[in-house]
Design a protein around this motif. Structure first.
Motif, mmCIF file in Angstrom:
data_model
loop_
_atom_site.group_PDB
_atom_site.id
_atom_site.type_symbol
_atom_site.label_atom_id
_atom_site.label_comp_id
_atom_site.label_asym_id
_atom_site.label_seq_id
_atom_site.Cartn_x
_atom_site.Cartn_y
_atom_site.Cartn_z
ATOM 1 N N SER A 186 0.849 -1.163 0.042
ATOM 2 C CA SER A 186 0.136 -0.207 0.026
ATOM 3 C C SER A 186 0.891 1.278 -0.085
ATOM 4 N N ALA A 187 0.296 2.310 -0.069
ATOM 5 C CA ALA A 187 1.199 3.651 -0.194
ATOM 6 C C ALA A 187 1.805 3.842 1.102
ATOM 7 N N TYR A 188 1.058 3.723 2.251
ATOM 8 C CA TYR A 188 1.626 4.049 3.475
ATOM 9 C C TYR A 188 1.837 3.141 4.419
ATOM 10 N N GLY A 189 1.234 1.592 4.148
ATOM 11 C CA GLY A 189 1.523 0.579 5.112
ATOM 12 C C GLY A 189 0.024 0.571 5.944
ATOM 13 N N HIS A 190 0.031 -0.613 6.837
ATOM 14 C CA HIS A 190 -1.253 -0.817 7.523
ATOM 15 C C HIS A 190 -1.080 -0.378 8.877
ATOM 16 N N THR A 191 -0.064 0.625 9.360
ATOM 17 C CA THR A 191 0.005 1.174 10.588
ATOM 18 C C THR A 191 0.335 2.694 10.505
ATOM 19 N N GLY A 192 0.253 3.314 11.514
ATOM 20 C CA GLY A 192 0.639 4.841 11.410
ATOM 21 C C GLY A 192 -0.588 5.671 10.796
ATOM 22 N N PRO A 193 -0.578 7.120 11.273
ATOM 23 C CA PRO A 193 -1.647 7.971 10.969
ATOM 24 C C PRO A 193 -2.128 8.203 9.641
ATOM 25 N N ASP A 194 -1.186 7.711 8.633
ATOM 26 C CA ASP A 194 -1.633 7.848 7.009
ATOM 27 C C ASP A 194 -2.078 6.580 6.426
ATOM 28 N N ALA A 195 -2.042 5.313 7.179
ATOM 29 C CA ALA A 195 -2.342 3.957 6.544
ATOM 30 C C ALA A 195 -3.710 4.207 5.953
ATOM 31 N N HIS A 196 -4.589 5.014 6.300
ATOM 32 C CA HIS A 196 -5.858 5.048 5.722
ATOM 33 C C HIS A 196 -6.058 5.669 4.430
ATOM 34 N N ARG A 197 -4.861 6.523 4.025
ATOM 35 C CA ARG A 197 -4.754 7.420 2.893
ATOM 36 C C ARG A 197 -4.489 6.533 1.543
ATOM 37 N N ALA A 198 -5.270 7.070 0.539
ATOM 38 C CA ALA A 198 -4.647 6.322 -0.766
ATOM 39 C C ALA A 198 -3.402 7.120 -1.494
ATOM 40 N N GLY A 199 -2.814 6.447 -2.425
ATOM 41 C CA GLY A 199 -1.634 6.941 -2.975
ATOM 42 C C GLY A 199 -1.110 6.057 -4.036
ATOM 43 N N PHE A 200 -0.316 6.827 -4.655
ATOM 44 C CA PHE A 200 0.458 5.892 -5.964
ATOM 45 C C PHE A 200 1.921 6.361 -5.606
ATOM 46 N N GLY A 201 2.636 5.565 -6.802
ATOM 47 C CA GLY A 201 4.112 5.728 -6.640
ATOM 48 C C GLY A 201 4.612 7.291 -6.734
ATOM 49 N N LEU A 202 3.805 7.822 -7.423
ATOM 50 C CA LEU A 202 4.275 9.537 -7.508
ATOM 51 C C LEU A 202 4.018 10.212 -6.103
ATOM 52 N N ILE A 203 3.149 9.650 -5.461
ATOM 53 C CA ILE A 203 2.753 10.435 -3.836
ATOM 54 C C ILE A 203 4.060 9.946 -3.237
ATOM 55 N N ALA A 204 4.561 8.887 -2.908
ATOM 56 C CA ALA A 204 5.509 8.195 -2.229
ATOM 57 C C ALA A 204 6.895 9.008 -2.577
ATOM 58 N N GLU A 205 6.990 9.363 -3.979
ATOM 59 C CA GLU A 205 8.366 9.777 -4.567
ATOM 60 C C GLU A 205 8.433 11.321 -4.180
#
Length: 406
Positions: free
Chosen positions: A127-146
């Motif tokens: 996933s974009a942010y993983g299954h833990t942490g405050p952003d776990a629920h957020r959607a994301g693509f490679g561009l966001i992570a980059e």
């Protein structure tokens, strides 16, 4: 080469993923010998099927990331479809998914659900942010992570917005980490008898990719922050991109011995006489301190020549260098051909197609995939039969749209 079984022969993988990171994992596992079953939803299938480049109504994007797999298209909203999927997962060694955390849990196909009936299952989530942490629920693509990882901020010309990287670094880098983690979990299962949940995030993997920036900041006590530097690296002189008469090339003369050989060639072929004897430039620290004096000389020396001439001079003295190649030049490169990095497959509708190979080279087996990506639901009947469904069961599910095929 003596032929051995492919390393993952006998393993069954459920690829319940879409677009890129997950499908790339499945593609790698298929190349390594696993039976990979690509599970898609009726009618539209994996969203990657709608991603360019198209030849006819076939997506090259999908063809590349899903070669070597079997195709199952099942309606999970129908109880019969869910029952078939449950049987399939119970027969599997690995389950790969890349949906937003919690999405599959709502369907009863989260790790905790599936491990109850298949405790040996290796379940890999991307996933974009993983299954833990405050952003776990957020959607994301490679561009966001980059963008968030700090990588994009270091790329480009100072004072300008950073460019797009033009390759899916976050997806591919996370994908190959997933391949490594899955294989480690399968190896661990040999002793423990138990599988486990692998939780990978695009954001995490790109942060882990910093070989320099993080330690620069932390070890300097927060005083040093990498910035855009354009076409070279201020802390690694000489290491960068230079423009010749007919194209661009890169030069890596940042090591002392290579620098001395490089400086001598420059001095002897049109550069400043005696430049190679300037001891200010004979150490890395000295070159970095005098970078703004060095760069104009190198740029001028390269600019008066053709790419091939510069490469010939530097190859002769063993200074690493290369032309900045277009993709057509890459595919025509004798080294790429010798390494088998472009594979040709026979597609039933498209004829011969060429796609990039994976970089796996084993001494005892060939991981080149010749089987093309499946049509939507192509192997429905074969897979259902393997799970014990009768011809009548399969025919009924096909008639009712529980099993869908193009």
């Amino acid at each position: 080469m003596s032929q051995q079984n492919l390393p993952l022969a006998g393993m069954r993988v459920i690829d319940y993923s879409h677009f890129l990171a997950g499908p790339y994992v499945g593609r790698c596992l298929a190349a390594l010998g696993a039976e990979v079953i690509k599970v898609e939803r009726p009618k539209t299938g994996d969203a990657g099927r709608q991603h360019a480049y198209f030849i006819g109504n076939h997506s090259g994007y999908f063809l590349q990331q899903n070669m070597g797999k079997k195709g199952l298209c099942v309606n999970m909203k129908d109880p019969r479809g869910r029952a078939l999927m449950q049987k399939l997962v119970d027969s599997a060694d690995v389950f790969v998914e890349n949906y937003r955390p919690g999405a599959l849990g709502k369907m009863g196909f989260g790790y905790e659900d599936l491990a109850k009936t298949n405790p040996g299952l290796v379940y890999c989530s991307i996933s974009a942010y993983g299954h833990t942490g405050p952003d776990a629920h957020r959607a994301g693509f490679g561009l966001i992570a980059e963008a968030k990882s700090g990588i994009m901020q270091m790329v480009g010309v100072p004072g300008e917005a950073p460019p797009l990287l033009r390759i899916s670094l976050g997806d591919m880098y996370t994908g190959i980490h997933a391949v490594a983690a899955i294989n480690a979990a399968l190896l661990g299962r040999v002793k423990s008898g138990k599988g486990q949940h692998i939780d990978l995030a695009l954001y995490d993997t790109l942060v882990s990719m910093h070989e320099y920036a993080v330690q620069l900041y932390t070890l300097s006590g927060g005083k040093e922050v990498p910035v855009q530097t354009g076409h070279d690296m201020p802390n690694s002189t000489l290491y960068g991109v230079f423009r010749a008469q007919d194209g661009d090339l890169v030069i890596a003369a940042q090591v002392d011995d290579a620098w001395k050989r490089f400086a001598q060639v420059v001095a002897n072929t049109g550069g400043p006489a005696g430049w190679d004897a300037d001891e200010r430039f004979h150490t890395a620290a000295g070159r970095n301190a005098n970078r703004l004096e060095i760069l104009p000389i190198v740029k001028a020396w390269v600019a008066q020549q053709k790419v091939a001439d510069v490469l010939a001079k530097l190859d002769a003295i063993d200074v690493p260098c290369a032309k900045v190649q277009r993709i057509d030049e890459v595919l025509d490169d004798p080294q790429i051909k010798a390494r088998g990095m472009v594979i040709e497959q026979d597609h039933p509708a498209l004829g011969k197609i060429k796609l990039p190979n994976l970089p796996f080279h084993f001494s005892g087996c060939d991981t080149t995939v010749t089987q093309v990506a499946p049509d939507l639901g192509q192997h429905n009947a074969e897979i259902a039969h393997s799970l014990g469904f009768s011809d009548d069961d399969i025919a009924a599910m096909q008639a009712d749209g529980v099993l869908y095929a193009e």
